[in-house]
Write a protein that holds these residues in place. Structure first.
Motif, PDB file in Angstrom:
ATOM      1  N   LEU A 126      69.659  -8.763 -84.388  1.00 39.17           N
ATOM      2  CA  LEU A 126      68.652  -7.877 -84.995  1.00 39.17           C
ATOM      3  C   LEU A 126      68.807  -7.828 -86.511  1.00 39.17           C
ATOM      4  CD1 LEU A 126      68.391  -4.936 -82.434  1.00 39.17           C
ATOM      5  CD2 LEU A 126      66.903  -6.917 -82.704  1.00 39.17           C
ATOM      6  N   LYS A 127      70.040  -7.872 -86.984  1.00 39.22           N
ATOM      7  CA  LYS A 127      70.225  -7.887 -88.438  1.00 39.22           C
ATOM      8  C   LYS A 127      69.654  -9.166 -89.039  1.00 39.22           C
ATOM      9  CE  LYS A 127      74.261  -5.035 -89.304  1.00 39.22           C
ATOM     10  NZ  LYS A 127      75.743  -5.069 -89.284  1.00 39.22           N
ATOM     11  N   ARG A 128      69.722 -10.247 -88.288  1.00 30.55           N
ATOM     12  CA  ARG A 128      69.120 -11.487 -88.787  1.00 30.55           C
ATOM     13  C   ARG A 128      67.603 -11.336 -88.892  1.00 30.55           C
ATOM     14  NH1 ARG A 128      72.353 -16.048 -85.361  1.00 30.55           N
ATOM     15  NH2 ARG A 128      70.909 -17.474 -86.417  1.00 30.55           N
ATOM     16  N   MET A 129      67.026 -10.476 -88.047  1.00 29.96           N
ATOM     17  CA  MET A 129      65.597 -10.201 -88.157  1.00 29.96           C
ATOM     18  C   MET A 129      65.284  -9.409 -89.430  1.00 29.96           C
ATOM     19  SD  MET A 129      64.351 -11.713 -85.569  1.00 29.96           S
ATOM     20  CE  MET A 129      65.637 -12.841 -86.101  1.00 29.96           C
ATOM     21  N   ILE A 130      66.236  -8.557 -89.810  1.00 33.47           N
ATOM     22  CA  ILE A 130      66.051  -7.816 -91.067  1.00 33.47           C
ATOM     23  C   ILE A 130      66.140  -8.786 -92.245  1.00 33.47           C
ATOM     24  CG2 ILE A 130      67.004  -6.021 -92.572  1.00 33.47           C
ATOM     25  CD1 ILE A 130      65.616  -4.925 -90.091  1.00 33.47           C
ATOM     26  N   VAL A 131      67.111  -9.705 -92.179  1.00 35.89           N
ATOM     27  CA  VAL A 131      67.194 -10.751 -93.204  1.00 35.89           C
ATOM     28  C   VAL A 131      65.870 -11.510 -93.255  1.00 35.89           C
ATOM     29  CG1 VAL A 131      68.288 -12.942 -93.835  1.00 35.89           C
ATOM     30  CG2 VAL A 131      69.702 -11.010 -93.077  1.00 35.89           C
ATOM     31  N   GLY A 132      65.312 -11.764 -92.086  1.00 31.52           N
ATOM     32  CA  GLY A 132      64.060 -12.526 -92.012  1.00 31.52           C
ATOM     33  C   GLY A 132      62.852 -11.776 -92.530  1.00 31.52           C
ATOM     34  N   GLY A 133      63.015 -10.505 -92.849  1.00 31.59           N
ATOM     35  CA  GLY A 133      61.916  -9.791 -93.474  1.00 31.59           C
ATOM     36  C   GLY A 133      61.047  -8.981 -92.536  1.00 31.59           C
ATOM     37  N   LEU A 134      61.485  -8.801 -91.297  1.00 28.89           N
ATOM     38  CA  LEU A 134      60.680  -7.991 -90.383  1.00 28.89           C
ATOM     39  C   LEU A 134      60.797  -6.495 -90.687  1.00 28.89           C
ATOM     40  CD1 LEU A 134      61.102  -9.891 -86.984  1.00 28.89           C
ATOM     41  CD2 LEU A 134      59.315 -10.079 -88.717  1.00 28.89           C
ATOM     42  N   GLU A 135      61.790  -6.160 -91.482  1.00 30.65           N
ATOM     43  CA  GLU A 135      61.958  -4.822 -92.083  1.00 30.65           C
ATOM     44  C   GLU A 135      62.294  -3.688 -91.134  1.00 30.65           C
ATOM     45  OE1 GLU A 135      58.543  -4.155 -94.619  1.00 30.65           O
ATOM     46  OE2 GLU A 135      59.305  -5.590 -96.102  1.00 30.65           O
ATOM     47  N   ARG A 136      61.542  -3.549 -90.058  1.00 29.07           N
ATOM     48  CA  ARG A 136      61.886  -2.525 -89.066  1.00 29.07           C
ATOM     49  C   ARG A 136      61.766  -3.145 -87.681  1.00 29.07           C
ATOM     50  NH1 ARG A 136      59.103   3.138 -91.271  1.00 29.07           N
ATOM     51  NH2 ARG A 136      60.147   3.051 -93.300  1.00 29.07           N
ATOM     52  N   VAL A 137      62.881  -3.261 -86.985  1.00 25.80           N
ATOM     53  CA  VAL A 137      62.850  -3.900 -85.665  1.00 25.80           C
ATOM     54  C   VAL A 137      63.659  -3.075 -84.669  1.00 25.80           C
ATOM     55  CG1 VAL A 137      62.652  -6.236 -86.627  1.00 25.80           C
ATOM     56  CG2 VAL A 137      64.911  -5.299 -86.120  1.00 25.80           C
ATOM     57  N   TYR A 138      63.283  -3.243 -83.409  1.00 26.86           N
ATOM     58  CA  TYR A 138      64.134  -2.659 -82.373  1.00 26.86           C
ATOM     59  C   TYR A 138      64.106  -3.535 -81.146  1.00 26.86           C
ATOM     60  CZ  TYR A 138      60.116  -0.700 -79.701  1.00 26.86           C
ATOM     61  OH  TYR A 138      58.973  -0.526 -78.967  1.00 26.86           O
ATOM     62  N   GLU A 139      65.152  -3.380 -80.353  1.00 23.86           N
ATOM     63  CA  GLU A 139      65.189  -4.045 -79.057  1.00 23.86           C
ATOM     64  C   GLU A 139      65.729  -3.042 -78.051  1.00 23.86           C
ATOM     65  OE1 GLU A 139      67.022  -7.891 -78.944  1.00 23.86           O
ATOM     66  OE2 GLU A 139      66.604  -8.131 -76.792  1.00 23.86           O
ATOM     67  N   LEU A 140      65.043  -2.976 -76.931  1.00 23.38           N
ATOM     68  CA  LEU A 140      65.454  -2.056 -75.878  1.00 23.38           C
ATOM     69  C   LEU A 140      65.740  -2.904 -74.657  1.00 23.38           C
ATOM     70  CD1 LEU A 140      63.570   1.252 -75.005  1.00 23.38           C
ATOM     71  CD2 LEU A 140      64.849  -0.069 -73.335  1.00 23.38           C
ATOM     72  N   THR A 185      71.611   0.170 -70.417  1.00 20.33           N
ATOM     73  CA  THR A 185      70.445  -0.001 -71.275  1.00 20.33           C
ATOM     74  C   THR A 185      70.694   0.630 -72.629  1.00 20.33           C
ATOM     75  OG1 THR A 185      69.026   0.039 -69.342  1.00 20.33           O
ATOM     76  CG2 THR A 185      67.969   0.376 -71.474  1.00 20.33           C
ATOM     77  N   MET A 186      70.383  -0.143 -73.651  1.00 23.10           N
ATOM     78  CA  MET A 186      70.632   0.310 -75.007  1.00 23.10           C
ATOM     79  C   MET A 186      69.397   0.011 -75.835  1.00 23.10           C
ATOM     80  SD  MET A 186      73.479   0.851 -77.104  1.00 23.10           S
ATOM     81  CE  MET A 186      74.700  -0.242 -77.771  1.00 23.10           C
ATOM     82  N   VAL A 187      69.075   0.911 -76.739  1.00 23.37           N
ATOM     83  CA  VAL A 187      68.080   0.568 -77.743  1.00 23.37           C
ATOM     84  C   VAL A 187      68.807   0.515 -79.072  1.00 23.37           C
ATOM     85  CG1 VAL A 187      67.352   2.978 -78.152  1.00 23.37           C
ATOM     86  CG2 VAL A 187      65.827   1.085 -78.761  1.00 23.37           C
ATOM     87  N   GLU A 188      68.597  -0.570 -79.788  1.00 26.80           N
ATOM     88  CA  GLU A 188      69.129  -0.651 -81.148  1.00 26.80           C
ATOM     89  C   GLU A 188      67.943  -0.811 -82.084  1.00 26.80           C
ATOM     90  OE1 GLU A 188      72.498  -3.171 -82.124  1.00 26.80           O
ATOM     91  OE2 GLU A 188      73.072  -3.299 -80.009  1.00 26.80           O
ATOM     92  N   PHE A 189      67.980  -0.072 -83.192  1.00 21.42           N
ATOM     93  CA  PHE A 189      66.920  -0.259 -84.185  1.00 21.42           C
ATOM     94  C   PHE A 189      67.509  -0.351 -85.582  1.00 21.42           C
ATOM     95  CE2 PHE A 189      66.671   4.294 -85.388  1.00 21.42           C
ATOM     96  CZ  PHE A 189      67.093   4.926 -84.214  1.00 21.42           C
TER      97      PHE A 189
END
Length: 497
Positions: free
Chosen positions: A245-259, A277-281
């Motif tokens: 998910l941090k790589r998605m922030i590097v990629g510029g998606l700015e706000r991401v989550y996965e549940l 079950t975990m949600v990370e944002f």
RNA sequence: GCCGCCGUAGCUCAGCUGGUAGAGCAGCGGGCUUUUAACCCGAAGCGCGCAGGUUCGAGUCCUGCCGGCGGCACCA
């Protein structure tokens, strides 16, 4: 499992017990197939939820009848009365409604067919709304179709199913028999839905990263290992989504989550299931204070979604205490003054606390003190702030407190429910942290982080300052539904074979 | 991994200091056109988680195993 159950036996004379009950139901199914051309249709359209009917006719007086046609479908849960009138209870996902079957309405053949159904059979009904003389909202059965035959008897209509082992292994029976269980899993769905609604509403986008990973990471835990045949290599089931998910922030998606599910190859307890079950944002240009606010808002929303009526107060802001401060407050030990393995161990021996400390480093001991002596007492929602850097390889150093990182863990009901940091974004510092983990691993720490070069390269690409949070959904559901075991809120908890 | 408690009909449970297993519900047959744990009459169903052992005799005592729950240890 207890109560060994024989393989379903063929119907026949001389059978007793369960095989006899099954044989009886089987022959009824055969008779239905022959006598009722409408039995077992492929669909039963245009039904309405039972709860809606109960609500719509709340105004009816006892004994008042209507000719308003309604169509419902569900499982037969109970039966009373006979002779020329019978009362059946039909249960759907939303509730239970009484059916009034009358010989003079249905005629002899249909009445007999309806009243000879077994508890547990699935039934579709057309009928008119009424309130019975005894005051219960009901449907007068004008027509019906048998939708499916239950070949096995349902649990006791009165006592439900209470054997916990059977409830977990055969969750369908639990859901059939226990309204509470049904309500709980509806609440679980509402919590998950509220979490998504909150994040979607705040501009986060949902992403999906690998469950099967060449390298695990993002948490301190032992992984499950599996094997990919075509690739000819072992893969790990993820223990966290953090690094991707941090790589998605590097990629510029700015706000991401996965549940989704994480998997940790560790003990099973009332608070731990091997898959959970975990949600990370993660959010660019934010720090851990911003994320604290997000957690508070998200949990409040989820609590509202399930109409939480427990004793905890989730209104903002939650109580905040420092990691060292709360340890000192609850255990009397000043960990900050003993940042050394031997010193801290000695302090614990002096304090008389019951704790095994051999082979543990001072920060592991501190962590243990927290989970053993502090966590169980944190009933009201509380954020514990600013952890030792050694416990937090992905959190950013504290802006003003040396040796600490900007991290909080959220506790409520005596459990940890979330974990967050101002994310470490400096690739060189992260590289040093990985090296420190490597040396821990060489000392036998099976939970140390593996060195992740791809992740480092991503950070080297430039990662904005960011805040990130992980929330344990199962524990959040436990909290909001008042469940004292994670097995109550997971449909099929891990069990031995 | 260790300790404790538990495992009796399809379901919920009772079975005393060992004497040869019961109830309610469900199911079966019959009765009853407004019941709500419906009721009434009748017949049937388990050999007690599994395997050994002690005993004239074992759900009841002992040992091992399997499974569940709780605690400890370990952890997230």
């Amino acid at each position: 499992m207890s109560g060994s159950e024989a393989t379903p036996a063929e119907p026949g004379p001389g059978r007793h017990g369960l095989p006899e009950l099954i044989a009886e139901r089987r022959s009824k199914a055969e008779r239905l197939r022959e006598s009722d051309a409408g039995a077992f249709p492929y669909s039963f359209a245009a039904t309405e939820p039972v709860a809606g009917i109960l609500e719509a006719y709340d105004h009816l007086a006892a004994g008042e009848e209507t000719e308003d046609a309604h169509r419902v479908a569900g499982r037969l849960a109970a039966r009373r009365g006979a002779g020329g009138a019978a009362f059946l209870d039909l249960v759907d996902r939303t509730g239970k409604i009484q059916l009034h079957a009358r010989l003079d309405v249905l005629g002899e053949e249909a009445f007999e067919r309806l009243t000879s159904l077994d508890l547990g059979d699935l039934l579709g009904v057309d009928g008119a709304a009424l309130r019975s003389r005894r005051g219960e909202i009901s449907l007068r059965v004008d027509g019906f179709q048998v939708l499916a035959k239950a070949l096995r008897p349902p649990p006791d209509k009165r006592h439900g199913l209470s054997d916990v082992e059977t409830r977990y292994r055969r969750r369908e029976l639990d859901l059939i028999a226990n309204e509470d269980s049904r309500a709980l899993f509806l609440d679980r769905a509402k919590v998950i839905s509220a979490v998504r609604a909150y994040l979607d509403g705040e501009g986060f986008i949902e992403v999906e990263t690998p469950v099967l990973q060449p390298l695990y990471g993002g948490a301190l835990a032992r992984p499950f290992t599996t094997h990919h045949n075509a690739l000819g290599r072992d893969l790990y089931l993820r223990i966290a989504t953090e690094l991707y998910l941090k790589r998605m922030i590097v990629g510029g998606l700015e706000r991401v989550y996965e549940l989704g599910k994480d998997f940790r190859n560790e003990g099973i307890s009332s608070k731990h299931n091997p898959e959970f079950t975990m949600v990370e944002f993660y959010e660019a240009y934010a720090d851990y204070e911003d994320e604290a606010k997000r957690l508070e808002e998200m949990v409040a929303l989820a609590a509202r979604a399930v109409a939480y009526k427990g004793e905890l107060d989730f209104s903002r802001p939650w109580r905040r205490v420092g990691f060292f401060e709360v340890l000192k407050e609850k255990t009397g030990i000043d960990v900050a003054a003993h940042r050394d393995d031997e010193q801290l161990r000695a302090a614990i021996v002096d304090s008389g606390l019951e704790m095994q400390t051999t082979g543990l480093t001072w920060f592991h001991i501190a962590d243990e003190l927290l989970s053993k002596f502090v966590e169980p007492g944190l009933r009201e929602p509380t954020l514990v702030l600013d952890y030792p850097v050694e416990l937090s390889p992905f959190a950013r150093e504290h802006r003003s407190k040396p040796g600490l990182v900007e991290r909080w863990e959220a506790f409520a009901g005596g459990m940890e429910i979330a974990n967050a940091f101002s994310e470490l974004v400096d690739p060189d510092v992260q590289r040093e942290r990985f090296r420190a983990q490597q040396s821990l691993e060489s000392l036998g720490d099976t939970e140390a982080q593996p060195f992740d070069e791809m992740f480092l390269q991503a950070l080297e690409q430039g990662m904005p300052p960011s805040g990130g949070v992980g929330v344990g959904i199962d524990r959040l559901v436990m909290l909001l539904t008042g469940s004292d075991s994670i097995r109550e809120v997971v449909l099929f908890p891990a069990m031995r074979d």
